[in-house]
Design a protein around this motif. Structure first.
Motif, PDB file in Angstrom:
ATOM      1  N   ALA A   1     105.215 -65.317  88.023  1.00 31.60           N
ATOM      2  CA  ALA A   1     104.722 -65.005  89.372  1.00 31.60           C
ATOM      3  C   ALA A   1     103.357 -65.654  89.620  1.00 31.60           C
ATOM      4  O   ALA A   1     103.111 -66.231  90.694  1.00 31.60           O
ATOM      5  CB  ALA A   1     104.635 -63.486  89.543  1.00 31.60           C
ATOM      6  N   VAL A   2     102.496 -65.613  88.609  1.00 30.68           N
ATOM      7  CA  VAL A   2     101.155 -66.216  88.774  1.00 30.68           C
ATOM      8  C   VAL A   2     101.297 -67.730  88.930  1.00 30.68           C
ATOM      9  O   VAL A   2     100.692 -68.344  89.816  1.00 30.68           O
ATOM     10  CB  VAL A   2     100.240 -65.872  87.567  1.00 30.68           C
ATOM     11  N   LYS A   3     102.138 -68.314  88.087  1.00 26.31           N
ATOM     12  CA  LYS A   3     102.319 -69.770  88.138  1.00 26.31           C
ATOM     13  C   LYS A   3     102.833 -70.200  89.516  1.00 26.31           C
ATOM     14  O   LYS A   3     102.329 -71.141  90.136  1.00 26.31           O
ATOM     15  CB  LYS A   3     103.320 -70.174  87.050  1.00 26.31           C
ATOM     16  N   THR A   4     103.848 -69.480  90.006  1.00 25.83           N
ATOM     17  CA  THR A   4     104.432 -69.848  91.294  1.00 25.83           C
ATOM     18  C   THR A   4     103.418 -69.642  92.425  1.00 25.83           C
ATOM     19  O   THR A   4     103.448 -70.351  93.427  1.00 25.83           O
ATOM     20  CB  THR A   4     105.689 -68.975  91.563  1.00 25.83           C
TER      21      THR A   4
ATOM     22  N   LEU B   1      86.687 -73.339  86.236  1.00 31.60           N
ATOM     23  CA  LEU B   1      87.270 -72.026  86.573  1.00 31.60           C
ATOM     24  C   LEU B   1      88.743 -72.169  86.942  1.00 31.60           C
ATOM     25  O   LEU B   1      89.600 -71.387  86.513  1.00 31.60           O
ATOM     26  CB  LEU B   1      86.497 -71.388  87.730  1.00 31.60           C
ATOM     27  N   THR B   2      89.033 -73.197  87.751  1.00 28.66           N
ATOM     28  CA  THR B   2      90.425 -73.404  88.184  1.00 28.66           C
ATOM     29  C   THR B   2      91.303 -73.709  86.970  1.00 28.66           C
ATOM     30  O   THR B   2      92.433 -73.215  86.863  1.00 28.66           O
ATOM     31  CB  THR B   2      90.499 -74.555  89.218  1.00 28.66           C
ATOM     32  N   GLY B   3      90.758 -74.491  86.059  1.00 26.93           N
ATOM     33  CA  GLY B   3      91.488 -74.831  84.827  1.00 26.93           C
ATOM     34  C   GLY B   3      91.827 -73.561  84.043  1.00 26.93           C
ATOM     35  O   GLY B   3      92.922 -73.429  83.499  1.00 26.93           O
ATOM     36  N   GLU B   4      90.877 -72.641  84.009  1.00 30.39           N
ATOM     37  CA  GLU B   4      91.143 -71.386  83.278  1.00 30.39           C
ATOM     38  C   GLU B   4      92.226 -70.578  83.980  1.00 30.39           C
ATOM     39  O   GLU B   4      93.068 -69.957  83.338  1.00 30.39           O
ATOM     40  CB  GLU B   4      89.869 -70.554  83.198  1.00 30.39           C
ATOM     41  N   LEU B   5      92.186 -70.599  85.303  1.00 33.77           N
ATOM     42  CA  LEU B   5      93.204 -69.865  86.065  1.00 33.77           C
ATOM     43  C   LEU B   5      94.600 -70.443  85.779  1.00 33.77           C
ATOM     44  O   LEU B   5      95.572 -69.701  85.609  1.00 33.77           O
ATOM     45  CB  LEU B   5      92.870 -69.934  87.570  1.00 33.77           C
ATOM     46  N   VAL B   6      94.655 -71.764  85.684  1.00 31.73           N
ATOM     47  CA  VAL B   6      95.937 -72.429  85.414  1.00 31.73           C
ATOM     48  C   VAL B   6      96.518 -71.975  84.063  1.00 31.73           C
ATOM     49  O   VAL B   6      97.732 -71.897  83.888  1.00 31.73           O
ATOM     50  CB  VAL B   6      95.750 -73.973  85.454  1.00 31.73           C
ATOM     51  N   LYS B   7      95.624 -71.651  83.150  1.00 31.64           N
ATOM     52  CA  LYS B   7      96.112 -71.235  81.803  1.00 31.64           C
ATOM     53  C   LYS B   7      96.567 -69.774  81.778  1.00 31.64           C
ATOM     54  O   LYS B   7      97.122 -69.300  80.788  1.00 31.64           O
ATOM     55  CB  LYS B   7      94.990 -71.411  80.777  1.00 31.64           C
TER      56      LYS B   7
ATOM     57  N   ALA C   1      95.240 -63.235  91.389  1.00 29.04           N
ATOM     58  CA  ALA C   1      95.234 -64.701  91.298  1.00 29.04           C
ATOM     59  C   ALA C   1      94.739 -65.313  92.609  1.00 29.04           C
ATOM     60  O   ALA C   1      93.935 -66.257  92.617  1.00 29.04           O
ATOM     61  CB  ALA C   1      96.635 -65.203  90.949  1.00 29.04           C
ATOM     62  N   VAL C   2      95.200 -64.749  93.727  1.00 26.69           N
ATOM     63  CA  VAL C   2      94.775 -65.278  95.040  1.00 26.69           C
ATOM     64  C   VAL C   2      93.291 -64.986  95.279  1.00 26.69           C
ATOM     65  O   VAL C   2      92.559 -65.825  95.814  1.00 26.69           O
ATOM     66  CB  VAL C   2      95.664 -64.702  96.167  1.00 26.69           C
ATOM     67  N   MET C   3      92.837 -63.828  94.845  1.00 22.99           N
ATOM     68  CA  MET C   3      91.411 -63.501  94.976  1.00 22.99           C
ATOM     69  C   MET C   3      90.564 -64.561  94.268  1.00 22.99           C
ATOM     70  O   MET C   3      89.531 -64.986  94.763  1.00 22.99           O
ATOM     71  CB  MET C   3      91.121 -62.122  94.359  1.00 22.99           C
ATOM     72  N   TYR C   4      91.032 -64.975  93.086  1.00 25.50           N
ATOM     73  CA  TYR C   4      90.289 -65.996  92.341  1.00 25.50           C
ATOM     74  C   TYR C   4      90.297 -67.340  93.069  1.00 25.50           C
ATOM     75  O   TYR C   4      89.264 -67.985  93.204  1.00 25.50           O
ATOM     76  CB  TYR C   4      90.867 -66.163  90.924  1.00 25.50           C
ATOM     77  N   LEU C   5      91.487 -67.751  93.543  1.00 25.91           N
ATOM     78  CA  LEU C   5      91.563 -69.030  94.252  1.00 25.91           C
ATOM     79  C   LEU C   5      90.590 -69.038  95.420  1.00 25.91           C
ATOM     80  O   LEU C   5      89.859 -70.010  95.661  1.00 25.91           O
ATOM     81  CB  LEU C   5      92.985 -69.256  94.787  1.00 25.91           C
ATOM     82  N   LEU C   6      90.601 -67.942  96.144  1.00 27.12           N
ATOM     83  CA  LEU C   6      89.758 -67.815  97.332  1.00 27.12           C
ATOM     84  C   LEU C   6      88.275 -67.852  96.946  1.00 27.12           C
ATOM     85  O   LEU C   6      87.472 -68.559  97.568  1.00 27.12           O
ATOM     86  CB  LEU C   6      90.099 -66.467  97.995  1.00 27.12           C
ATOM     87  N   ALA C   7      87.948 -67.107  95.910  1.00 27.72           N
ATOM     88  CA  ALA C   7      86.541 -67.053  95.470  1.00 27.72           C
ATOM     89  C   ALA C   7      86.072 -68.436  95.009  1.00 27.72           C
ATOM     90  O   ALA C   7      84.976 -68.874  95.364  1.00 27.72           O
ATOM     91  CB  ALA C   7      86.395 -66.040  94.339  1.00 27.72           C
ATOM     92  N   PHE C   8      86.923 -69.118  94.241  1.00 27.57           N
ATOM     93  CA  PHE C   8      86.516 -70.433  93.722  1.00 27.57           C
ATOM     94  C   PHE C   8      86.319 -71.415  94.880  1.00 27.57           C
ATOM     95  O   PHE C   8      85.328 -72.125  94.946  1.00 27.57           O
ATOM     96  CB  PHE C   8      87.574 -71.003  92.760  1.00 27.57           C
TER      97      PHE C   8
ATOM     98  N   GLU D   1      95.065 -78.660  93.786  1.00 29.96           N
ATOM     99  CA  GLU D   1      95.217 -80.094  94.003  1.00 29.96           C
ATOM    100  C   GLU D   1      94.170 -80.799  93.162  1.00 29.96           C
ATOM    101  O   GLU D   1      92.969 -80.486  93.301  1.00 29.96           O
ATOM    102  CB  GLU D   1      94.918 -80.345  95.485  1.00 29.96           C
ATOM    103  N   ASN D   2      94.577 -81.686  92.311  1.00 33.45           N
ATOM    104  CA  ASN D   2      93.624 -82.419  91.455  1.00 33.45           C
ATOM    105  C   ASN D   2      92.649 -81.492  90.734  1.00 33.45           C
ATOM    106  O   ASN D   2      91.442 -81.754  90.690  1.00 33.45           O
ATOM    107  CB  ASN D   2      92.806 -83.428  92.279  1.00 33.45           C
ATOM    108  N   GLY D   3      93.154 -80.392  90.262  1.00 37.72           N
ATOM    109  CA  GLY D   3      92.312 -79.503  89.464  1.00 37.72           C
ATOM    110  C   GLY D   3      91.375 -78.618  90.270  1.00 37.72           C
ATOM    111  O   GLY D   3      90.555 -77.901  89.702  1.00 37.72           O
ATOM    112  N   LEU D   4      91.489 -78.663  91.599  1.00 37.92           N
ATOM    113  CA  LEU D   4      90.607 -77.824  92.433  1.00 37.92           C
ATOM    114  C   LEU D   4      91.452 -76.954  93.362  1.00 37.92           C
ATOM    115  O   LEU D   4      92.541 -77.374  93.777  1.00 37.92           O
ATOM    116  CB  LEU D   4      89.688 -78.717  93.291  1.00 37.92           C
ATOM    117  N   PRO D   5      90.959 -75.766  93.721  1.00 40.50           N
ATOM    118  CA  PRO D   5      91.750 -74.937  94.647  1.00 40.50           C
ATOM    119  C   PRO D   5      91.867 -75.600  96.009  1.00 40.50           C
ATOM    120  O   PRO D   5      90.913 -76.219  96.482  1.00 40.50           O
ATOM    121  CB  PRO D   5      90.941 -73.634  94.738  1.00 40.50           C
TER     122      PRO D   5
END
Ligand code: F6R
Length: 608
Positions: free
Chosen positions: A262-265, A432-438, A408-415, A272-276
């Motif tokens: 679910a997080v991955k999807t 940070l985005t890289g960590e989220l991807v993991k 997960a969305v809260m993080y994307l938004l914050a970043f 995009e290119n490692g950035l939110p």
């Protein structure tokens, strides 16, 4: 709250209705019933209790035989759960099922008693609507439904059958969700897509005030004024498996295991290119830069995701965030400015209080952003911007994967906001985005590595009458969710407390052996949290500490420890959520509770 279904087609209608209701039981499960045209006559079968009780009853007494009908699973609002209060409800010529609330039912009841000497059998608001339809019925169903729509107030969706219109089902929506499924030579109505996915993925979304007529396997629509409406046929992207347990004993544990996917999807299309990059949701860096203040408004678990969002957005983007419970926010005359953003978080997208907040904010100049799981739901459609979480259907009443993707969305938004506002540089944002991807991988590893220990610790919790969840900072935000999860399915009273606040009163509750679950994943606050753990331990508490695998915590501070992988402090909530979910799940299982359908609750709270 309450699920309604309907069917017209060649299959055995009772079987279809029961099968569809099985998928809607999460919306209410204190009684169930169906009404089917049998040889041109409406036959009703209904029963207090679970759907399985109705099935048993029909096995003994016979099920209605036919090819068109309606069904219901109830979460009681008016009148206790009982056979007589179960839906369907009937007038002389009309039988209905209802999801929602009729606010002015008392006035209508009075009107019918005075003008029609109507006798009512049940305590429900629904029977009043059935009788009102009957009162106005002159042989023209659409005219009658429209007339009634003018008179009833509230939020509702109805499935209706008229005794002199055999093999035909009528449906109408005002607020409460309703979809109309279209199969080959058959048609359905349902409160939610999973109910019909076994039969068809094609469906229409009924809009406010629209009426659907299901006849001869096909569907036609008209609006509130009786004008014909052409509607767009949608296709669900969920498959049948997503509404099944897939070998797991409960939906809740299945959904816990679905979290990595679910997080991955949810995040993959927004990086995009490692950035939110939230542009596919209509959100640009310029938009994000423009906000002065943020309000996050939601209910229950969704509100707890907002609490984590507050800590992260404030820390990284340096924008002030206020988190509010929707049922409070809507009545507290909040100060919302022109350049403010109001974020509504909702799994279902139909929660009455959250929806009301959206309507309230729409009357201001502030922008609204919905973070919603159910596609096409009211909140998603009415907000200025929407970020869909892609958790797939969440069936267990206790939310797990929906919360995880909300985080997960809260993080994307914050970043993205922090980067857009120049509060973090590109390198930090990438990191940070890289960590989220993991995270999907880390969550999966966590589930696999701690399930056994959580299962064991839960055996130590089952005899407790009351417990505390404590934490500081992000861990406090998390402990709110841990506490809710545990109490809602284990029925053990639980409170979450800011660890540093205990000594200002609550510590007096600690007695010998009382469990205190401490979330201690924030390194910068660890020492302080450990002191608080020791304080409760010294007063007899049984302490359970959730911390990372490297945290240095004196062995004597913790009776039990759940060690989780160490990642950056900011993202720890996504990992620390897992033990809280598992502790709640196994405690409920060990107590022999109905994990997926906890007492008194229902999913999708469409009443105030
Ligand atoms: C608890 C839970 C509820 C919901 C709340 C809001 O496990 O699921 O607290 O989070 O009722 O529902 P949505 O997110 O549909 O608005």
């Amino acid at each position: 709250m309450c699920g309604i279904v309907g069917y017209v087609g060649p299959r055995d209608c009772s079987d279809v209705l029961v099968s569809a209701l099985t998928k809607l039981e999460y919306r209410g499960y204190d009684s169930a019933g169906i009404a089917v045209f049998e040889n041109g006559k409406i036959e009703v079968a209904k029963s207090k209790g679970r759907l399985s009780d109705l099935v048993e009853k029909m096995k003994k007494e016979g099920k209605p035989q036919g090819h068109a009908g309606i069904g219901h699973t109830r979460w009681a609002t008016h009148g206790e759960p009982s056979d007589v209060n179960s839906h369907p409800h009937s007038g002389r010529r009309v039988t209905i099922v209802h999801n929602g609330i009729i606010e002015n039912y008392k006035d209508i009841k009075q009107f019918l008693i005075e003008n029609d000497r109507t006798e009512f059998l049940s305590d429900t608001d629904t029977e009043v609507v059935a009788q009102l339809l009957d009162f106005y019925y002159d042989g023209n169903p659409i005219r009658c439904i429209r007339k009634v729509l003018h008179e009833i107030r509230g939020s509702f969706a109805l499935g209706i059958v008229f005794a002199d219109r055999p093999e035909t089902v009528y449906a109408v929506r005002c607020e409460s969700p309703l979809i109309v499924g279209q199969g080959k030579g058959e048609a359905f109505i349902a409160s939610d897509v999973p109910a019909i996915i076994k039969y068809t993925k094609d469906y229409y979304l009924l809009e406010y005030g629209e009426i659907a007529v299901l006849k001869n396997g096909s569907v036609s629509f008209c609006d509130f004024h009786g004008r014909m409406v052409e509607k767009e046929l949608k296709t669900a992207d969920w498959d049948e498996d997503s509404a099944e347990k897939g070998g797991y004993p409960h939906f809740m544990i299945k959904e816990i295991h679905e979290q990595p996917t679910a997080v991955k999807t949810t995040i993959t299309p927004r990086i995009e290119n490692g950035l939110p990059d939230l542009s596919e949701c209509g959100i640009t860096p310029e938009t994000l830069k423009s906000f002065n203040n943020i309000f996050i408004v939601a209910c229950g678990t969704a509100m707890h995701a907002g609490m984590v969002g507050k800590y992260v957005i404030e820390k990284l983007a340096r924008v002030s965030v206020t988190v509010d419970i929707a049922s409070e926010f809507r009545y507290r005359d909040p100060l919302i400015g022109e350049n403010d953003l109001v974020i509504i978080i909702s799994q279902s997208g139909e929660t009455a209080d959250s929806k009301a907040v959206l309507n309230l904010v729409k009357g201001t100049k502030a922008k609204t952003l919905a973070i919603v799981n159910v596609k096409g739901s009211s909140i998603a459609r009415e907000a200025d911007m929407v970020i869909y979480t892609h958790a797939g259907p969440e069936i267990a009443v206790a939310s797990t994967k929906a919360y995880m993707v909300q985080l997960a969305v809260m993080y994307l938004l914050a970043f993205e906001m922090a980067y857009a506002k120049g509060r973090i540089d590109e390198e930090k944002c990438r990191q940070l985005t890289g960590e989220l991807v993991k995270m999907p991988e880390v969550i999966e590893k966590t589930i696999n590595s701690i399930s056994t220990v959580c299962q064991f610790i839960s055996t130590q919790l089952i005899t407790a009458d009351s417990l505390l969840y404590i934490g500081r900072g992000l861990d406090y935000a998390l402990s709110m969710e841990g506490s809710l999860k545990l109490k809602e399915i284990s029925y053990i009273h639980s409170e979450s407390y800011a660890a540093g606040e205990l000594k200002h009163g609550t510590i007096s509750l600690i007695t010998d052996g009382m469990p205190v679950i401490a979330v201690a994943t924030q390194n910068s606050l660890l020492e302080k949290t450990v002191s608080n753990i020791k304080e409760v331990k010294a007063r007899g508490a049984m302490t359970i500490v959730i911390c990372d695998e490297k945290a240095e915590i004196d062995r004597d501070a913790a009776d039990y420890m759940v060690r989780i992988p160490k990642i950056s402090q900011t993202l720890m909530p996504m990992v620390a959520t897992v033990p809280m979910q598992l502790l709640a799940y196994y405690t409920s299982v060990n107590k022999g509770n109905d994990v997926d359908k906890p007492r008194n609750l229902a999913k999708s709270v469409t009443v105030e």
